[in-house]
Design an enzyme around this catalytic site. Sequence first.
Site, mmCIF file in Angstrom:
data_model
loop_
_atom_site.group_PDB
_atom_site.id
_atom_site.type_symbol
_atom_site.label_atom_id
_atom_site.label_comp_id
_atom_site.label_asym_id
_atom_site.label_seq_id
_atom_site.Cartn_x
_atom_site.Cartn_y
_atom_site.Cartn_z
ATOM 1 N N MET A 1 23.516 9.333 3.059
ATOM 2 C CA MET A 1 23.634 10.747 3.589
ATOM 3 C C MET A 1 23.802 10.399 5.291
ATOM 4 O O MET A 1 24.562 11.446 5.852
ATOM 5 C CB MET A 1 22.207 11.262 3.590
ATOM 6 N N LYS B 1 -17.786 -1.525 5.853
ATOM 7 C CA LYS B 1 -18.108 -2.425 4.652
ATOM 8 C C LYS B 1 -19.720 -2.402 4.541
ATOM 9 O O LYS B 1 -20.246 -2.624 3.429
ATOM 10 C CB LYS B 1 -17.477 -3.847 4.851
ATOM 11 N N PHE C 1 -11.510 -8.224 13.529
ATOM 12 C CA PHE C 1 -10.444 -8.373 12.683
ATOM 13 C C PHE C 1 -10.086 -7.486 11.857
ATOM 14 O O PHE C 1 -10.965 -6.984 11.051
ATOM 15 C CB PHE C 1 -10.846 -9.896 11.964
ATOM 16 N N GLN C 2 -8.972 -7.127 11.612
ATOM 17 C CA GLN C 2 -8.341 -5.960 10.704
ATOM 18 C C GLN C 2 -8.996 -4.639 10.956
ATOM 19 O O GLN C 2 -9.546 -3.776 10.091
ATOM 20 C CB GLN C 2 -8.466 -6.293 9.332
ATOM 21 N N GLU D 1 0.814 -1.307 0.052
ATOM 22 C CA GLU D 1 -0.152 0.121 0.061
ATOM 23 C C GLU D 1 1.005 1.388 -0.049
ATOM 24 O O GLU D 1 0.451 2.144 -0.483
ATOM 25 C CB GLU D 1 -1.011 -0.008 1.094
#
Length: 573
Positions: free
Chosen positions: A483, A174, A124-125, A62
């Site tokens: 760096m 959802k 869940f999630q 993502e």
Amino acid sequence: MPVKDRNHSGQLQQDYTGSEILLRCLIEEGVEVVFGYPGGAVLPIYDSLYQGALKHLLARHEQGAIHAADGYARATGKPGVVIATSGPGATNLVTGIANAQMDSIPLVCITGNVPQNLIGTDAFQEADITGITMPITKHSYLVTDVQDLPRVVKEAFHIASTGRPGPVLIDIPKDVSNARSSYSYPDSIHIRGYQPKTDPHPLQISRLHKILTKAEKPLILAGGGVVTAGAEKELIMFAERANIPVTTTLMGLGGFSGQHPLWLGMPGMHGTYAANHALLECDLLIGIGARFDDRVTMGRLDKFATKANIVHIDIDPAEIGKNVDTYIPIVGDVKKVLSTAVAEVPRTPSDAWIEKLQKWVREKPYTFCDSDEELKPQWVIRHLYESTGGDAIVTTDVGQHQMWVAQYFPFANPRSFITSGGLGTMGFGFPAALGAQLGKPEATVISVTGDGGFQMTSQELAVASLANIPVKVAVINNRCLGMVRQWQEVFYKKRYSEVDLADSPDFVKLAESYGVKAWKAENKEEAKRVWKEALSHPGPAVVDFRVAPEENVYPMVAPGTGLDEMIMGDEDK
Ligand SMILES: Cc1ncc(C[n+]2csc(CCOP(=O)(O)OP(=O)(O)O)c2C)c(N)n1
């Protein structure tokens, strides 16, 4: 009021799911491509994408998806769109959201969430993504009713792309994307409390004109706001008519041509002698779409432009007076402000000052010790510039290579330099290049990246390969986190702690395993030859430039010191 969809008999239609409505809204907004990754909570949304009405690119993480959306937005000026599932999908967006917020990039980030009856149950999630991202979004929505979706999407695009742009999150449980409703897209928009002021106050413009007549050492500090506003022509006109030299911040590069005789280069930590000394000496400083951040001021405001009255032009009133005391505040759209101000702008009495600065530009340019034995990273960047005639969109990651691009690739056009300026996000550059290329299919898009940063999002080679996105990746491979190594050399007595990347994968083999053509270059001859091949290759390509590992970025101003304390590097002394 929205116009309702009616069926043949004039009855309201009730036959769209939330996700179908979302898809229609995105099409209505003119979205050309979305970047994303599916999962349980966005299954309904991905089901609506199934028929291919909207182009979707399946990232491999993502973070890759949101940086690609960000690169698309930076290259085109249009909002980028990303979709992720709830929980880990949404939290994987966090870095990209913060990145866009810091650089004022318009993004619409769509996340699924668990059904509303499960919100707050540690389902869940489940992650409270609106809560998590509250401080790093311009605005966020948790949609609780499917009927709100069209208005929310319309507002989200409006908020993301107007005023000072930024990321807007739409979190859709959802049950909302499954719920059915009629669909109509609002024609107009009214958001209480959100009316960005774009027109400057005439009184402040006349104060600016007045002060210009007396300024013997005026200076313009132009930032990313010039690019965002599309104000490059107005800036040139203003600077030329008023006879004022211009320094452009990292985010402002390309907003004023790197070939213009009034250009002094970039200021700040790795800026030019001319730009930094102009800031020290100027008697009038006009900040335009720049936020006076600590990579420019070094956080030493007591040493920053102390002889100058400061004029600050910005669309965001919260920026005015945030870091520096402002003598003349001008709130408004930079393009509008400059086109208003240019009308009767007086010519400043600054000829002697400009002559002095141009002498510094000539006599104190960026320098490095070139070599025929080793491949120097600065030489590579200059070669990328020469081989394309500068006609390319260049994205960078974060680190030394980023600064060398800023120093050795004089950008002539806005939106041709894409970099993570505010957040400094390693892993940004390569996926951002993919998004930029999709937004600008005709352009040569080069992703200049470090061997460290490339490994943070190199999985997106899969996307480049499958979608045949012809981005050219130039890995400036110094076998270390350059760096950080430089800072450990300069500030920590060469106690190199955890910066060795000698055990990195072979980038040629890595690219080839994704089906991407790749080459290695160890010296100038090889570099010229393989880069030419990469440029003429019709698909994506990776070139592993094996550069001198101990090269440092100079000049350098240590944080907490003033711009008068530039460390010039051995080559310059
Ligand atoms: C996500 C993230 N983690 C850590 C850092 C701190 N950091 C800044 S530059 C840098 C080294 C980058 O190394 P590399 O990608 O090889 O580029 P180079 O400096 O060598 O050009 C690091 C670790 C960062 N900017 N971003």
